[in-house]
Design an enzyme around this catalytic site. Structure first.
Site, PDB file in Angstrom:
ATOM      1  CG  ASP A 181     -23.374   3.454 -47.557  1.00 32.15           C
ATOM      2  OD1 ASP A 181     -22.322   3.092 -48.116  1.00 32.15           O
ATOM      3  OD2 ASP A 181     -23.413   3.977 -46.430  1.00 32.15           O
ATOM      4  CG  HIS A 201     -27.112   6.479 -49.933  1.00 39.21           C
ATOM      5  ND1 HIS A 201     -26.580   7.720 -49.604  1.00 39.21           N
ATOM      6  CD2 HIS A 201     -27.197   5.781 -48.765  1.00 39.21           C
ATOM      7  CE1 HIS A 201     -26.368   7.762 -48.288  1.00 39.21           C
ATOM      8  NE2 HIS A 201     -26.726   6.612 -47.760  1.00 39.21           N
TER       9      HIS A 201
END
Length: 251
Positions: free
Chosen positions: A77, A219
């Site tokens: 992400d 992430h």
């Protein structure tokens, strides 16, 4: 319905009222839709009463049949990041692993070349909103702006719209789901890489919870995540897992 988002675009056909369509994105007042064999653009204002029938939310994949190779979906992400995302791409390539990147629109615009690299490497690209706002606090117009802005930025970068969506913070409700036209993807393993910034802890969280069909959240904006990815992949490989995209693991 027209071939392009323009009043001068080639006419492909006419959609009767109450036609069931798949609605993908609004672009400068035009909506891209699919209805049966027709694919093209109509004026967005003509879809005021559109009803969406496929707005499910997923937090895990479908287990494989007995005897087949187990699967996991690695997801990243908040990128793309100019420094970290290329490192993650290099590690994935080293192990021939596919992943899904849920991108933030403002980062897409800044790093269009990297978006193209992700796409050309065969990874899946998802929408993670324009500015990472909590969508459940916004009006329906605000939700559409966050989602459509990112989809348009991704289209500008690679000529394709995102195929999956992930709400920031996992925050969704009936209003958010009502405007989503692609699957909403949460996760079954949160590595908390954003919190501890510790490569060893990323692996520990994976070891503790992974199973066939897991969707793993990481992430691609943290250097520590890039540092820890190889050990995660090596562990999962030894456990017999195959690395697939989110869309693949839902099937």
């Amino acid at each position: 319905m027209r071939l392009t988002a323009s009043p001068n675009g080639e006419v492909l056909g006419t959609l009767p009222n109450k036609t069931t369509v798949q609605y993908y994105i609004t672009l400068a007042g035009w909506a891209y839709v699919e209805a049966g064999d027709l694919k093209g653009y109509v004026k967005a204002s003509e879809l005021a009463d559109i009803q969406l029938i496929d707005n499910k939310v997923y937090n895990k994949g479908v287990p494989v049949a007995k005897g087949a190779k187990k699967r996991v979906a690695l997801t990243f992400d908040d990128g793309p990041d100019a420094k970290v995302t290329p490192q993650i791409l290099a590690t994935l390539k080293k192990y021939d692993a596919k992943a899904t990147f849920f991108m933030v629109g403002k980062n897409v615009s800044r790093n269009a070349t990297i978006v193209k690299q992700v796409y050309e490497a065969g990874h899946e690209i998802g929408n993670h909103t324009l500015s990472h706002k909590k969508l459940t606090t916004l009006s329906i117009t605000g939700v559409k702006q966050e989602v459509n802005g990112t989809s348009n930025a991704i289209y500008t970068a690679i000529g394709q719209y995102p195929t999956v969506f992930r709400p920031p913070y996992g925050a969704t409700n009936d209003q958010v789901r009502s405007v989503m036209t692609i699957p909403s993807i949460l996760w079954s393993i949160d590595t908390l890489d954003w919190k501890h910034h510790n490569p060893d802890k990323i692996l520990a969280y994976v070891k503790a919870s992974v199973k066939d069909g897991s969707i793993i959240l990481m992430h691609d904006i943290h250097q520590t995540t890039a540092n820890g990815l190889e050990n995660v992949i090596l562990y999962l490989q030894k456990q017999g897992y195959e690395f697939v995209t989110v869309s693949e693991i839902l099937q």
